[in-house]
Design an enzyme around this catalytic site. Structure first.
Site, PDB file in Angstrom:
ATOM      1  N   ASP A  66       0.865  -1.169   0.000  1.00  0.00           N
ATOM      2  CA  ASP A  66       0.000   0.000   0.000  1.00  0.00           C
ATOM      3  C   ASP A  66       0.905   1.223   0.000  1.00  0.00           C
ATOM      4  O   ASP A  66       1.970   1.215   0.611  1.00  0.00           O
ATOM      5  CB  ASP A  66      -0.891  -0.029   1.242  1.00  0.00           C
ATOM      6  CG  ASP A  66      -1.900   1.095   1.260  1.00  0.00           C
ATOM      7  OD1 ASP A  66      -2.037   1.721   2.325  1.00  0.00           O
ATOM      8  OD2 ASP A  66      -2.563   1.349   0.238  1.00  0.00           O
ATOM      9  N   ASP A  84       0.174   5.064   0.642  1.00  0.00           N
ATOM     10  CA  ASP A  84       0.106   6.045   1.718  1.00  0.00           C
ATOM     11  C   ASP A  84      -0.030   5.345   3.065  1.00  0.00           C
ATOM     12  O   ASP A  84      -0.977   4.604   3.305  1.00  0.00           O
ATOM     13  CB  ASP A  84      -1.053   7.018   1.497  1.00  0.00           C
ATOM     14  CG  ASP A  84      -0.908   8.298   2.304  1.00  0.00           C
ATOM     15  OD1 ASP A  84       0.114   8.464   2.989  1.00  0.00           O
ATOM     16  OD2 ASP A  84      -1.819   9.137   2.248  1.00  0.00           O
TER      17      ASP A  84
END
Length: 181
Positions: free
Chosen positions: A59, A61
């Protein structure tokens, strides 16, 4: 990602062939297996860490960066993993940029990557529409979201419409719009 990308340069295909990947989200890892129909199913939390795996989905952020700053050690770790032959694919649920836009942001943060290494929520939605509805050429979509999301949806063959024409849309798609609550 486009099907025309060579399999060796298409990390999504490499991840699917690998059979087991680790999804890293908010600094926790979960081992994921692929069902025979290629649906992703969570198997169990993993403690083996990324070194024992062929592929990782990271992922963006909160894992690779927070806002505009890289997380400590992220760039170096990703480089080490790639140097060891690991496939690293970046995923995001934020449709505000295209894969090329996220790739550029990663490079600015010191993480060398190509657009083919990034999967956005807009890409996932576009893939879902194509796989569920088949040929959508000529159908209309009213998209409430970023320009990047509109671009991703337009790549499916859907005609992105606004204004009066939106009243006759075949699809209404909402994603990542700051004023939608």
């Amino acid at each position: 990602p486009p099907d025309s990308a060579p399999a060796s340069r298409n990390p999504v295909r490499a991840v699917l062939r690998a059979g087991t990947v680790v999804v890293v989200r908010d600094h926790e890892s979960v081992q994921v297996g692929l069902a025979p129909d290629r649906a992703v199913v969570v198997v169990a939390p993993t403690s083996c860490g990324p070194r024992g795996l062929a592929s990782l989905l990271l992922d963006l952020d909160g894992v690779v960066y927070i806002g505009g700053s890289p997380t400590p050690g992220a760039g170096e770790t990703i480089k080490e993993l790639r140097d060891e032959g690991k496939t690293v694919v970046f995923v995001t649920n934020d449709p505000k940029r295209t894969a090329a836009g996220y790739s550029e942001k990663l490079r600015e943060l010191g993480v060398e990557t190509a657009p083919e290494d990034v999967i956005t929520s807009g890409m996932a939605l576009a893939y879902h529409i194509k796989s569920t509805h088949g040929d959508v050429n000529g159908l209309k979509a009213y998209v409430v979201g970023s320009q990047s999301l509109k671009e991703e949806i337009g790549l499916t063959g859907l005609k992105v419409v606004e204004g009066e024409e939106a009243k006759h849309a075949d699809f209404v798609i909402v994603g990542g719009h700051p004023d939608f609550h």
